[in-house]
Design a protein around this motif. Structure first.
Motif, PDB file in Angstrom:
ATOM      1  N   VAL A  23       0.854  -1.182   0.000  1.00  0.00           N
ATOM      2  CA  VAL A  23       0.000   0.000   0.000  1.00  0.00           C
ATOM      3  C   VAL A  23       0.889   1.231   0.000  1.00  0.00           C
ATOM      4  O   VAL A  23       1.835   1.335   0.788  1.00  0.00           O
ATOM      5  CB  VAL A  23      -0.924   0.032   1.231  1.00  0.00           C
ATOM      6  CG1 VAL A  23      -1.660   1.367   1.323  1.00  0.00           C
ATOM      7  CG2 VAL A  23      -1.921  -1.112   1.173  1.00  0.00           C
ATOM      8  N   LEU A  24       0.575   2.170  -0.887  1.00  0.00           N
ATOM      9  CA  LEU A  24       1.212   3.480  -0.877  1.00  0.00           C
ATOM     10  C   LEU A  24       0.232   4.432  -0.204  1.00  0.00           C
ATOM     11  O   LEU A  24      -0.853   4.689  -0.726  1.00  0.00           O
ATOM     12  CB  LEU A  24       1.532   3.945  -2.293  1.00  0.00           C
ATOM     13  CG  LEU A  24       2.180   5.326  -2.418  1.00  0.00           C
ATOM     14  CD1 LEU A  24       3.527   5.373  -1.702  1.00  0.00           C
ATOM     15  CD2 LEU A  24       2.340   5.717  -3.876  1.00  0.00           C
ATOM     16  N   ALA A  25       0.590   4.916   0.981  1.00  0.00           N
ATOM     17  CA  ALA A  25      -0.261   5.840   1.735  1.00  0.00           C
ATOM     18  C   ALA A  25       0.270   7.259   1.552  1.00  0.00           C
ATOM     19  O   ALA A  25       1.453   7.521   1.785  1.00  0.00           O
ATOM     20  CB  ALA A  25      -0.277   5.469   3.213  1.00  0.00           C
ATOM     21  N   THR A  26      -0.594   8.172   1.113  1.00  0.00           N
ATOM     22  CA  THR A  26      -0.207   9.545   0.813  1.00  0.00           C
ATOM     23  C   THR A  26      -1.116  10.512   1.562  1.00  0.00           C
ATOM     24  O   THR A  26      -2.339  10.377   1.520  1.00  0.00           O
ATOM     25  CB  THR A  26      -0.331   9.830  -0.695  1.00  0.00           C
ATOM     26  OG1 THR A  26       0.442   8.872  -1.429  1.00  0.00           O
ATOM     27  CG2 THR A  26       0.168  11.241  -1.029  1.00  0.00           C
ATOM     28  N   VAL A  27      -0.506  11.476   2.247  1.00  0.00           N
ATOM     29  CA  VAL A  27      -1.296  12.541   2.866  1.00  0.00           C
ATOM     30  C   VAL A  27      -1.773  13.465   1.747  1.00  0.00           C
ATOM     31  O   VAL A  27      -0.979  14.160   1.113  1.00  0.00           O
ATOM     32  CB  VAL A  27      -0.471  13.330   3.901  1.00  0.00           C
ATOM     33  CG1 VAL A  27      -1.303  14.482   4.470  1.00  0.00           C
ATOM     34  CG2 VAL A  27      -0.006  12.408   5.022  1.00  0.00           C
ATOM     35  N   LEU A  28      -3.086  13.457   1.486  1.00  0.00           N
ATOM     36  CA  LEU A  28      -3.642  14.261   0.401  1.00  0.00           C
ATOM     37  C   LEU A  28      -3.838  15.710   0.803  1.00  0.00           C
ATOM     38  O   LEU A  28      -3.569  16.629   0.026  1.00  0.00           O
ATOM     39  CB  LEU A  28      -4.993  13.684  -0.048  1.00  0.00           C
ATOM     40  CG  LEU A  28      -4.998  12.473  -0.956  1.00  0.00           C
ATOM     41  CD1 LEU A  28      -6.427  12.159  -1.364  1.00  0.00           C
ATOM     42  CD2 LEU A  28      -4.134  12.680  -2.190  1.00  0.00           C
TER      43      LEU A  28
END
Length: 281
Positions: A23-28
């Motif tokens: 999983v690539l988790a990105t703070v949007l």
């Protein structure tokens, strides 16, 4: 479970090389006071994580959510808002929106047992076709230089790999030892959770194995799932490369690739070879 520093991009590239889901988790977006800015990223697998989006309970919640999504087994995207208050045990008072991208490299899991002539012709082809390939053999010297994207595993007894094989994988039994072939096929059919089990060999070998499997208590419905001889029958020839192309073509057909182009007894060797060469470009 381990947290690693370093670049999220390098971690993602290594997961792609290994064919490992992540999983690539990105703070949007952020509102108020937050530990990291929009655009911060981290890479998460079932056991490890790389880089950081802020640490603390926020990161713990992100890890939990990411691993739940991985457990679902599907590639998907999801945006989740997380307030940084009491629930997150952080006093920032702000909130973040996090994009979770579940990435499953390749087009399907293939496990190849055996490292003989056919397997050595087939495995690089499968890697070029973007399958996630795990290659198992009990002869370490034959696995010394696998293609970069292939996970090669030397085991004294290849049956030891079975508990960790992914559900829904394509299983190919191509070993040099008929007794090992039988033990593998028996164990795989007894715990059937695969897309397909293929066994290299002649029709005579297939009949002998099916008779023995029935005698050893494998139900007829499971025995019928064994593909032997393995590979697309439209490919003529018994040389290792011909057999490898037949197997690869059969995998592509089941994966729903160019199935209309592959299907049909009238398709000759040259057409299949051109099709596979096109698929690797």
């Amino acid at each position: 479970m381990a947290l690693h520093g370093g670049s999220w991009a390098a971690a993602a590239a290594e997961r792609e090389r290994r064919g490992e889901a992540y999983v690539l988790a990105t703070v949007l977006s952020t509102a108020g006071s937050t530990p990291r800015e929009a655009g911060a990223k981290m890479v998460i697998t079932g056991e490890d994580s790389w880089a950081s989006i802020g640490g603390g309970q926020l990161e713990f919640l992100v890890l939990q959510r990411a691993r739940a999504l991985l457990a679902d087994g599907e590639a998907r995207q999801q945006v989740t808002g997380i307030p940084l208050g009491a629930d997150a045990r952080q006093c920032c008072g702000g909130s973040v929106s996090v994009l979770f991208e579940v990435i499953r490299p390749g087009v399907g899991d293939v496990v190849v047992f055996g490292a003989g002539h056919v397997a050595r012709a087939l495995v690089p082809m499968l890697a070029e076709l973007a399958f996630r390939v795990r290659w198992v053999d009990n002869r370490a010297e034959l696995l010394a230089a696998p293609p970069a994207a292939v996970c090669a595993e030397h085991l004294a007894d290849p049956l030891d790999a079975l508990p960790t094989l992914p559900d829904g994988a394509e299983l190919l039994v191509l070993t040099h030892d008929h007794d090992l072939d039988y033990r593998l096929v028996h164990a795989l059919l007894a715990d059937y959770r695969w897309r397909n089990v293929g066994l290299i060999g002649s029709r005579t070998k297939a009949e002998r194995f099916r008779t023995r499997l029935a005698r050893d208590g494998i139900p007829a419905g499971l025995i019928d799932r064994l593909e032997c001889p393995v590979g697309l029958a439209a490919v003529p020839g018994k040389r290792p490369m011909a057999v490898a192309i037949a197997i690869a073509a059969g995998l592509l057909q089941r994966q729903g690739g160019d199935s209309d182009a592959i299907r049909g007894d009238a398709l000759d060797w040259r057409q299949l070879r051109r099709l596979l060469e096109h698929a690797t470009e």
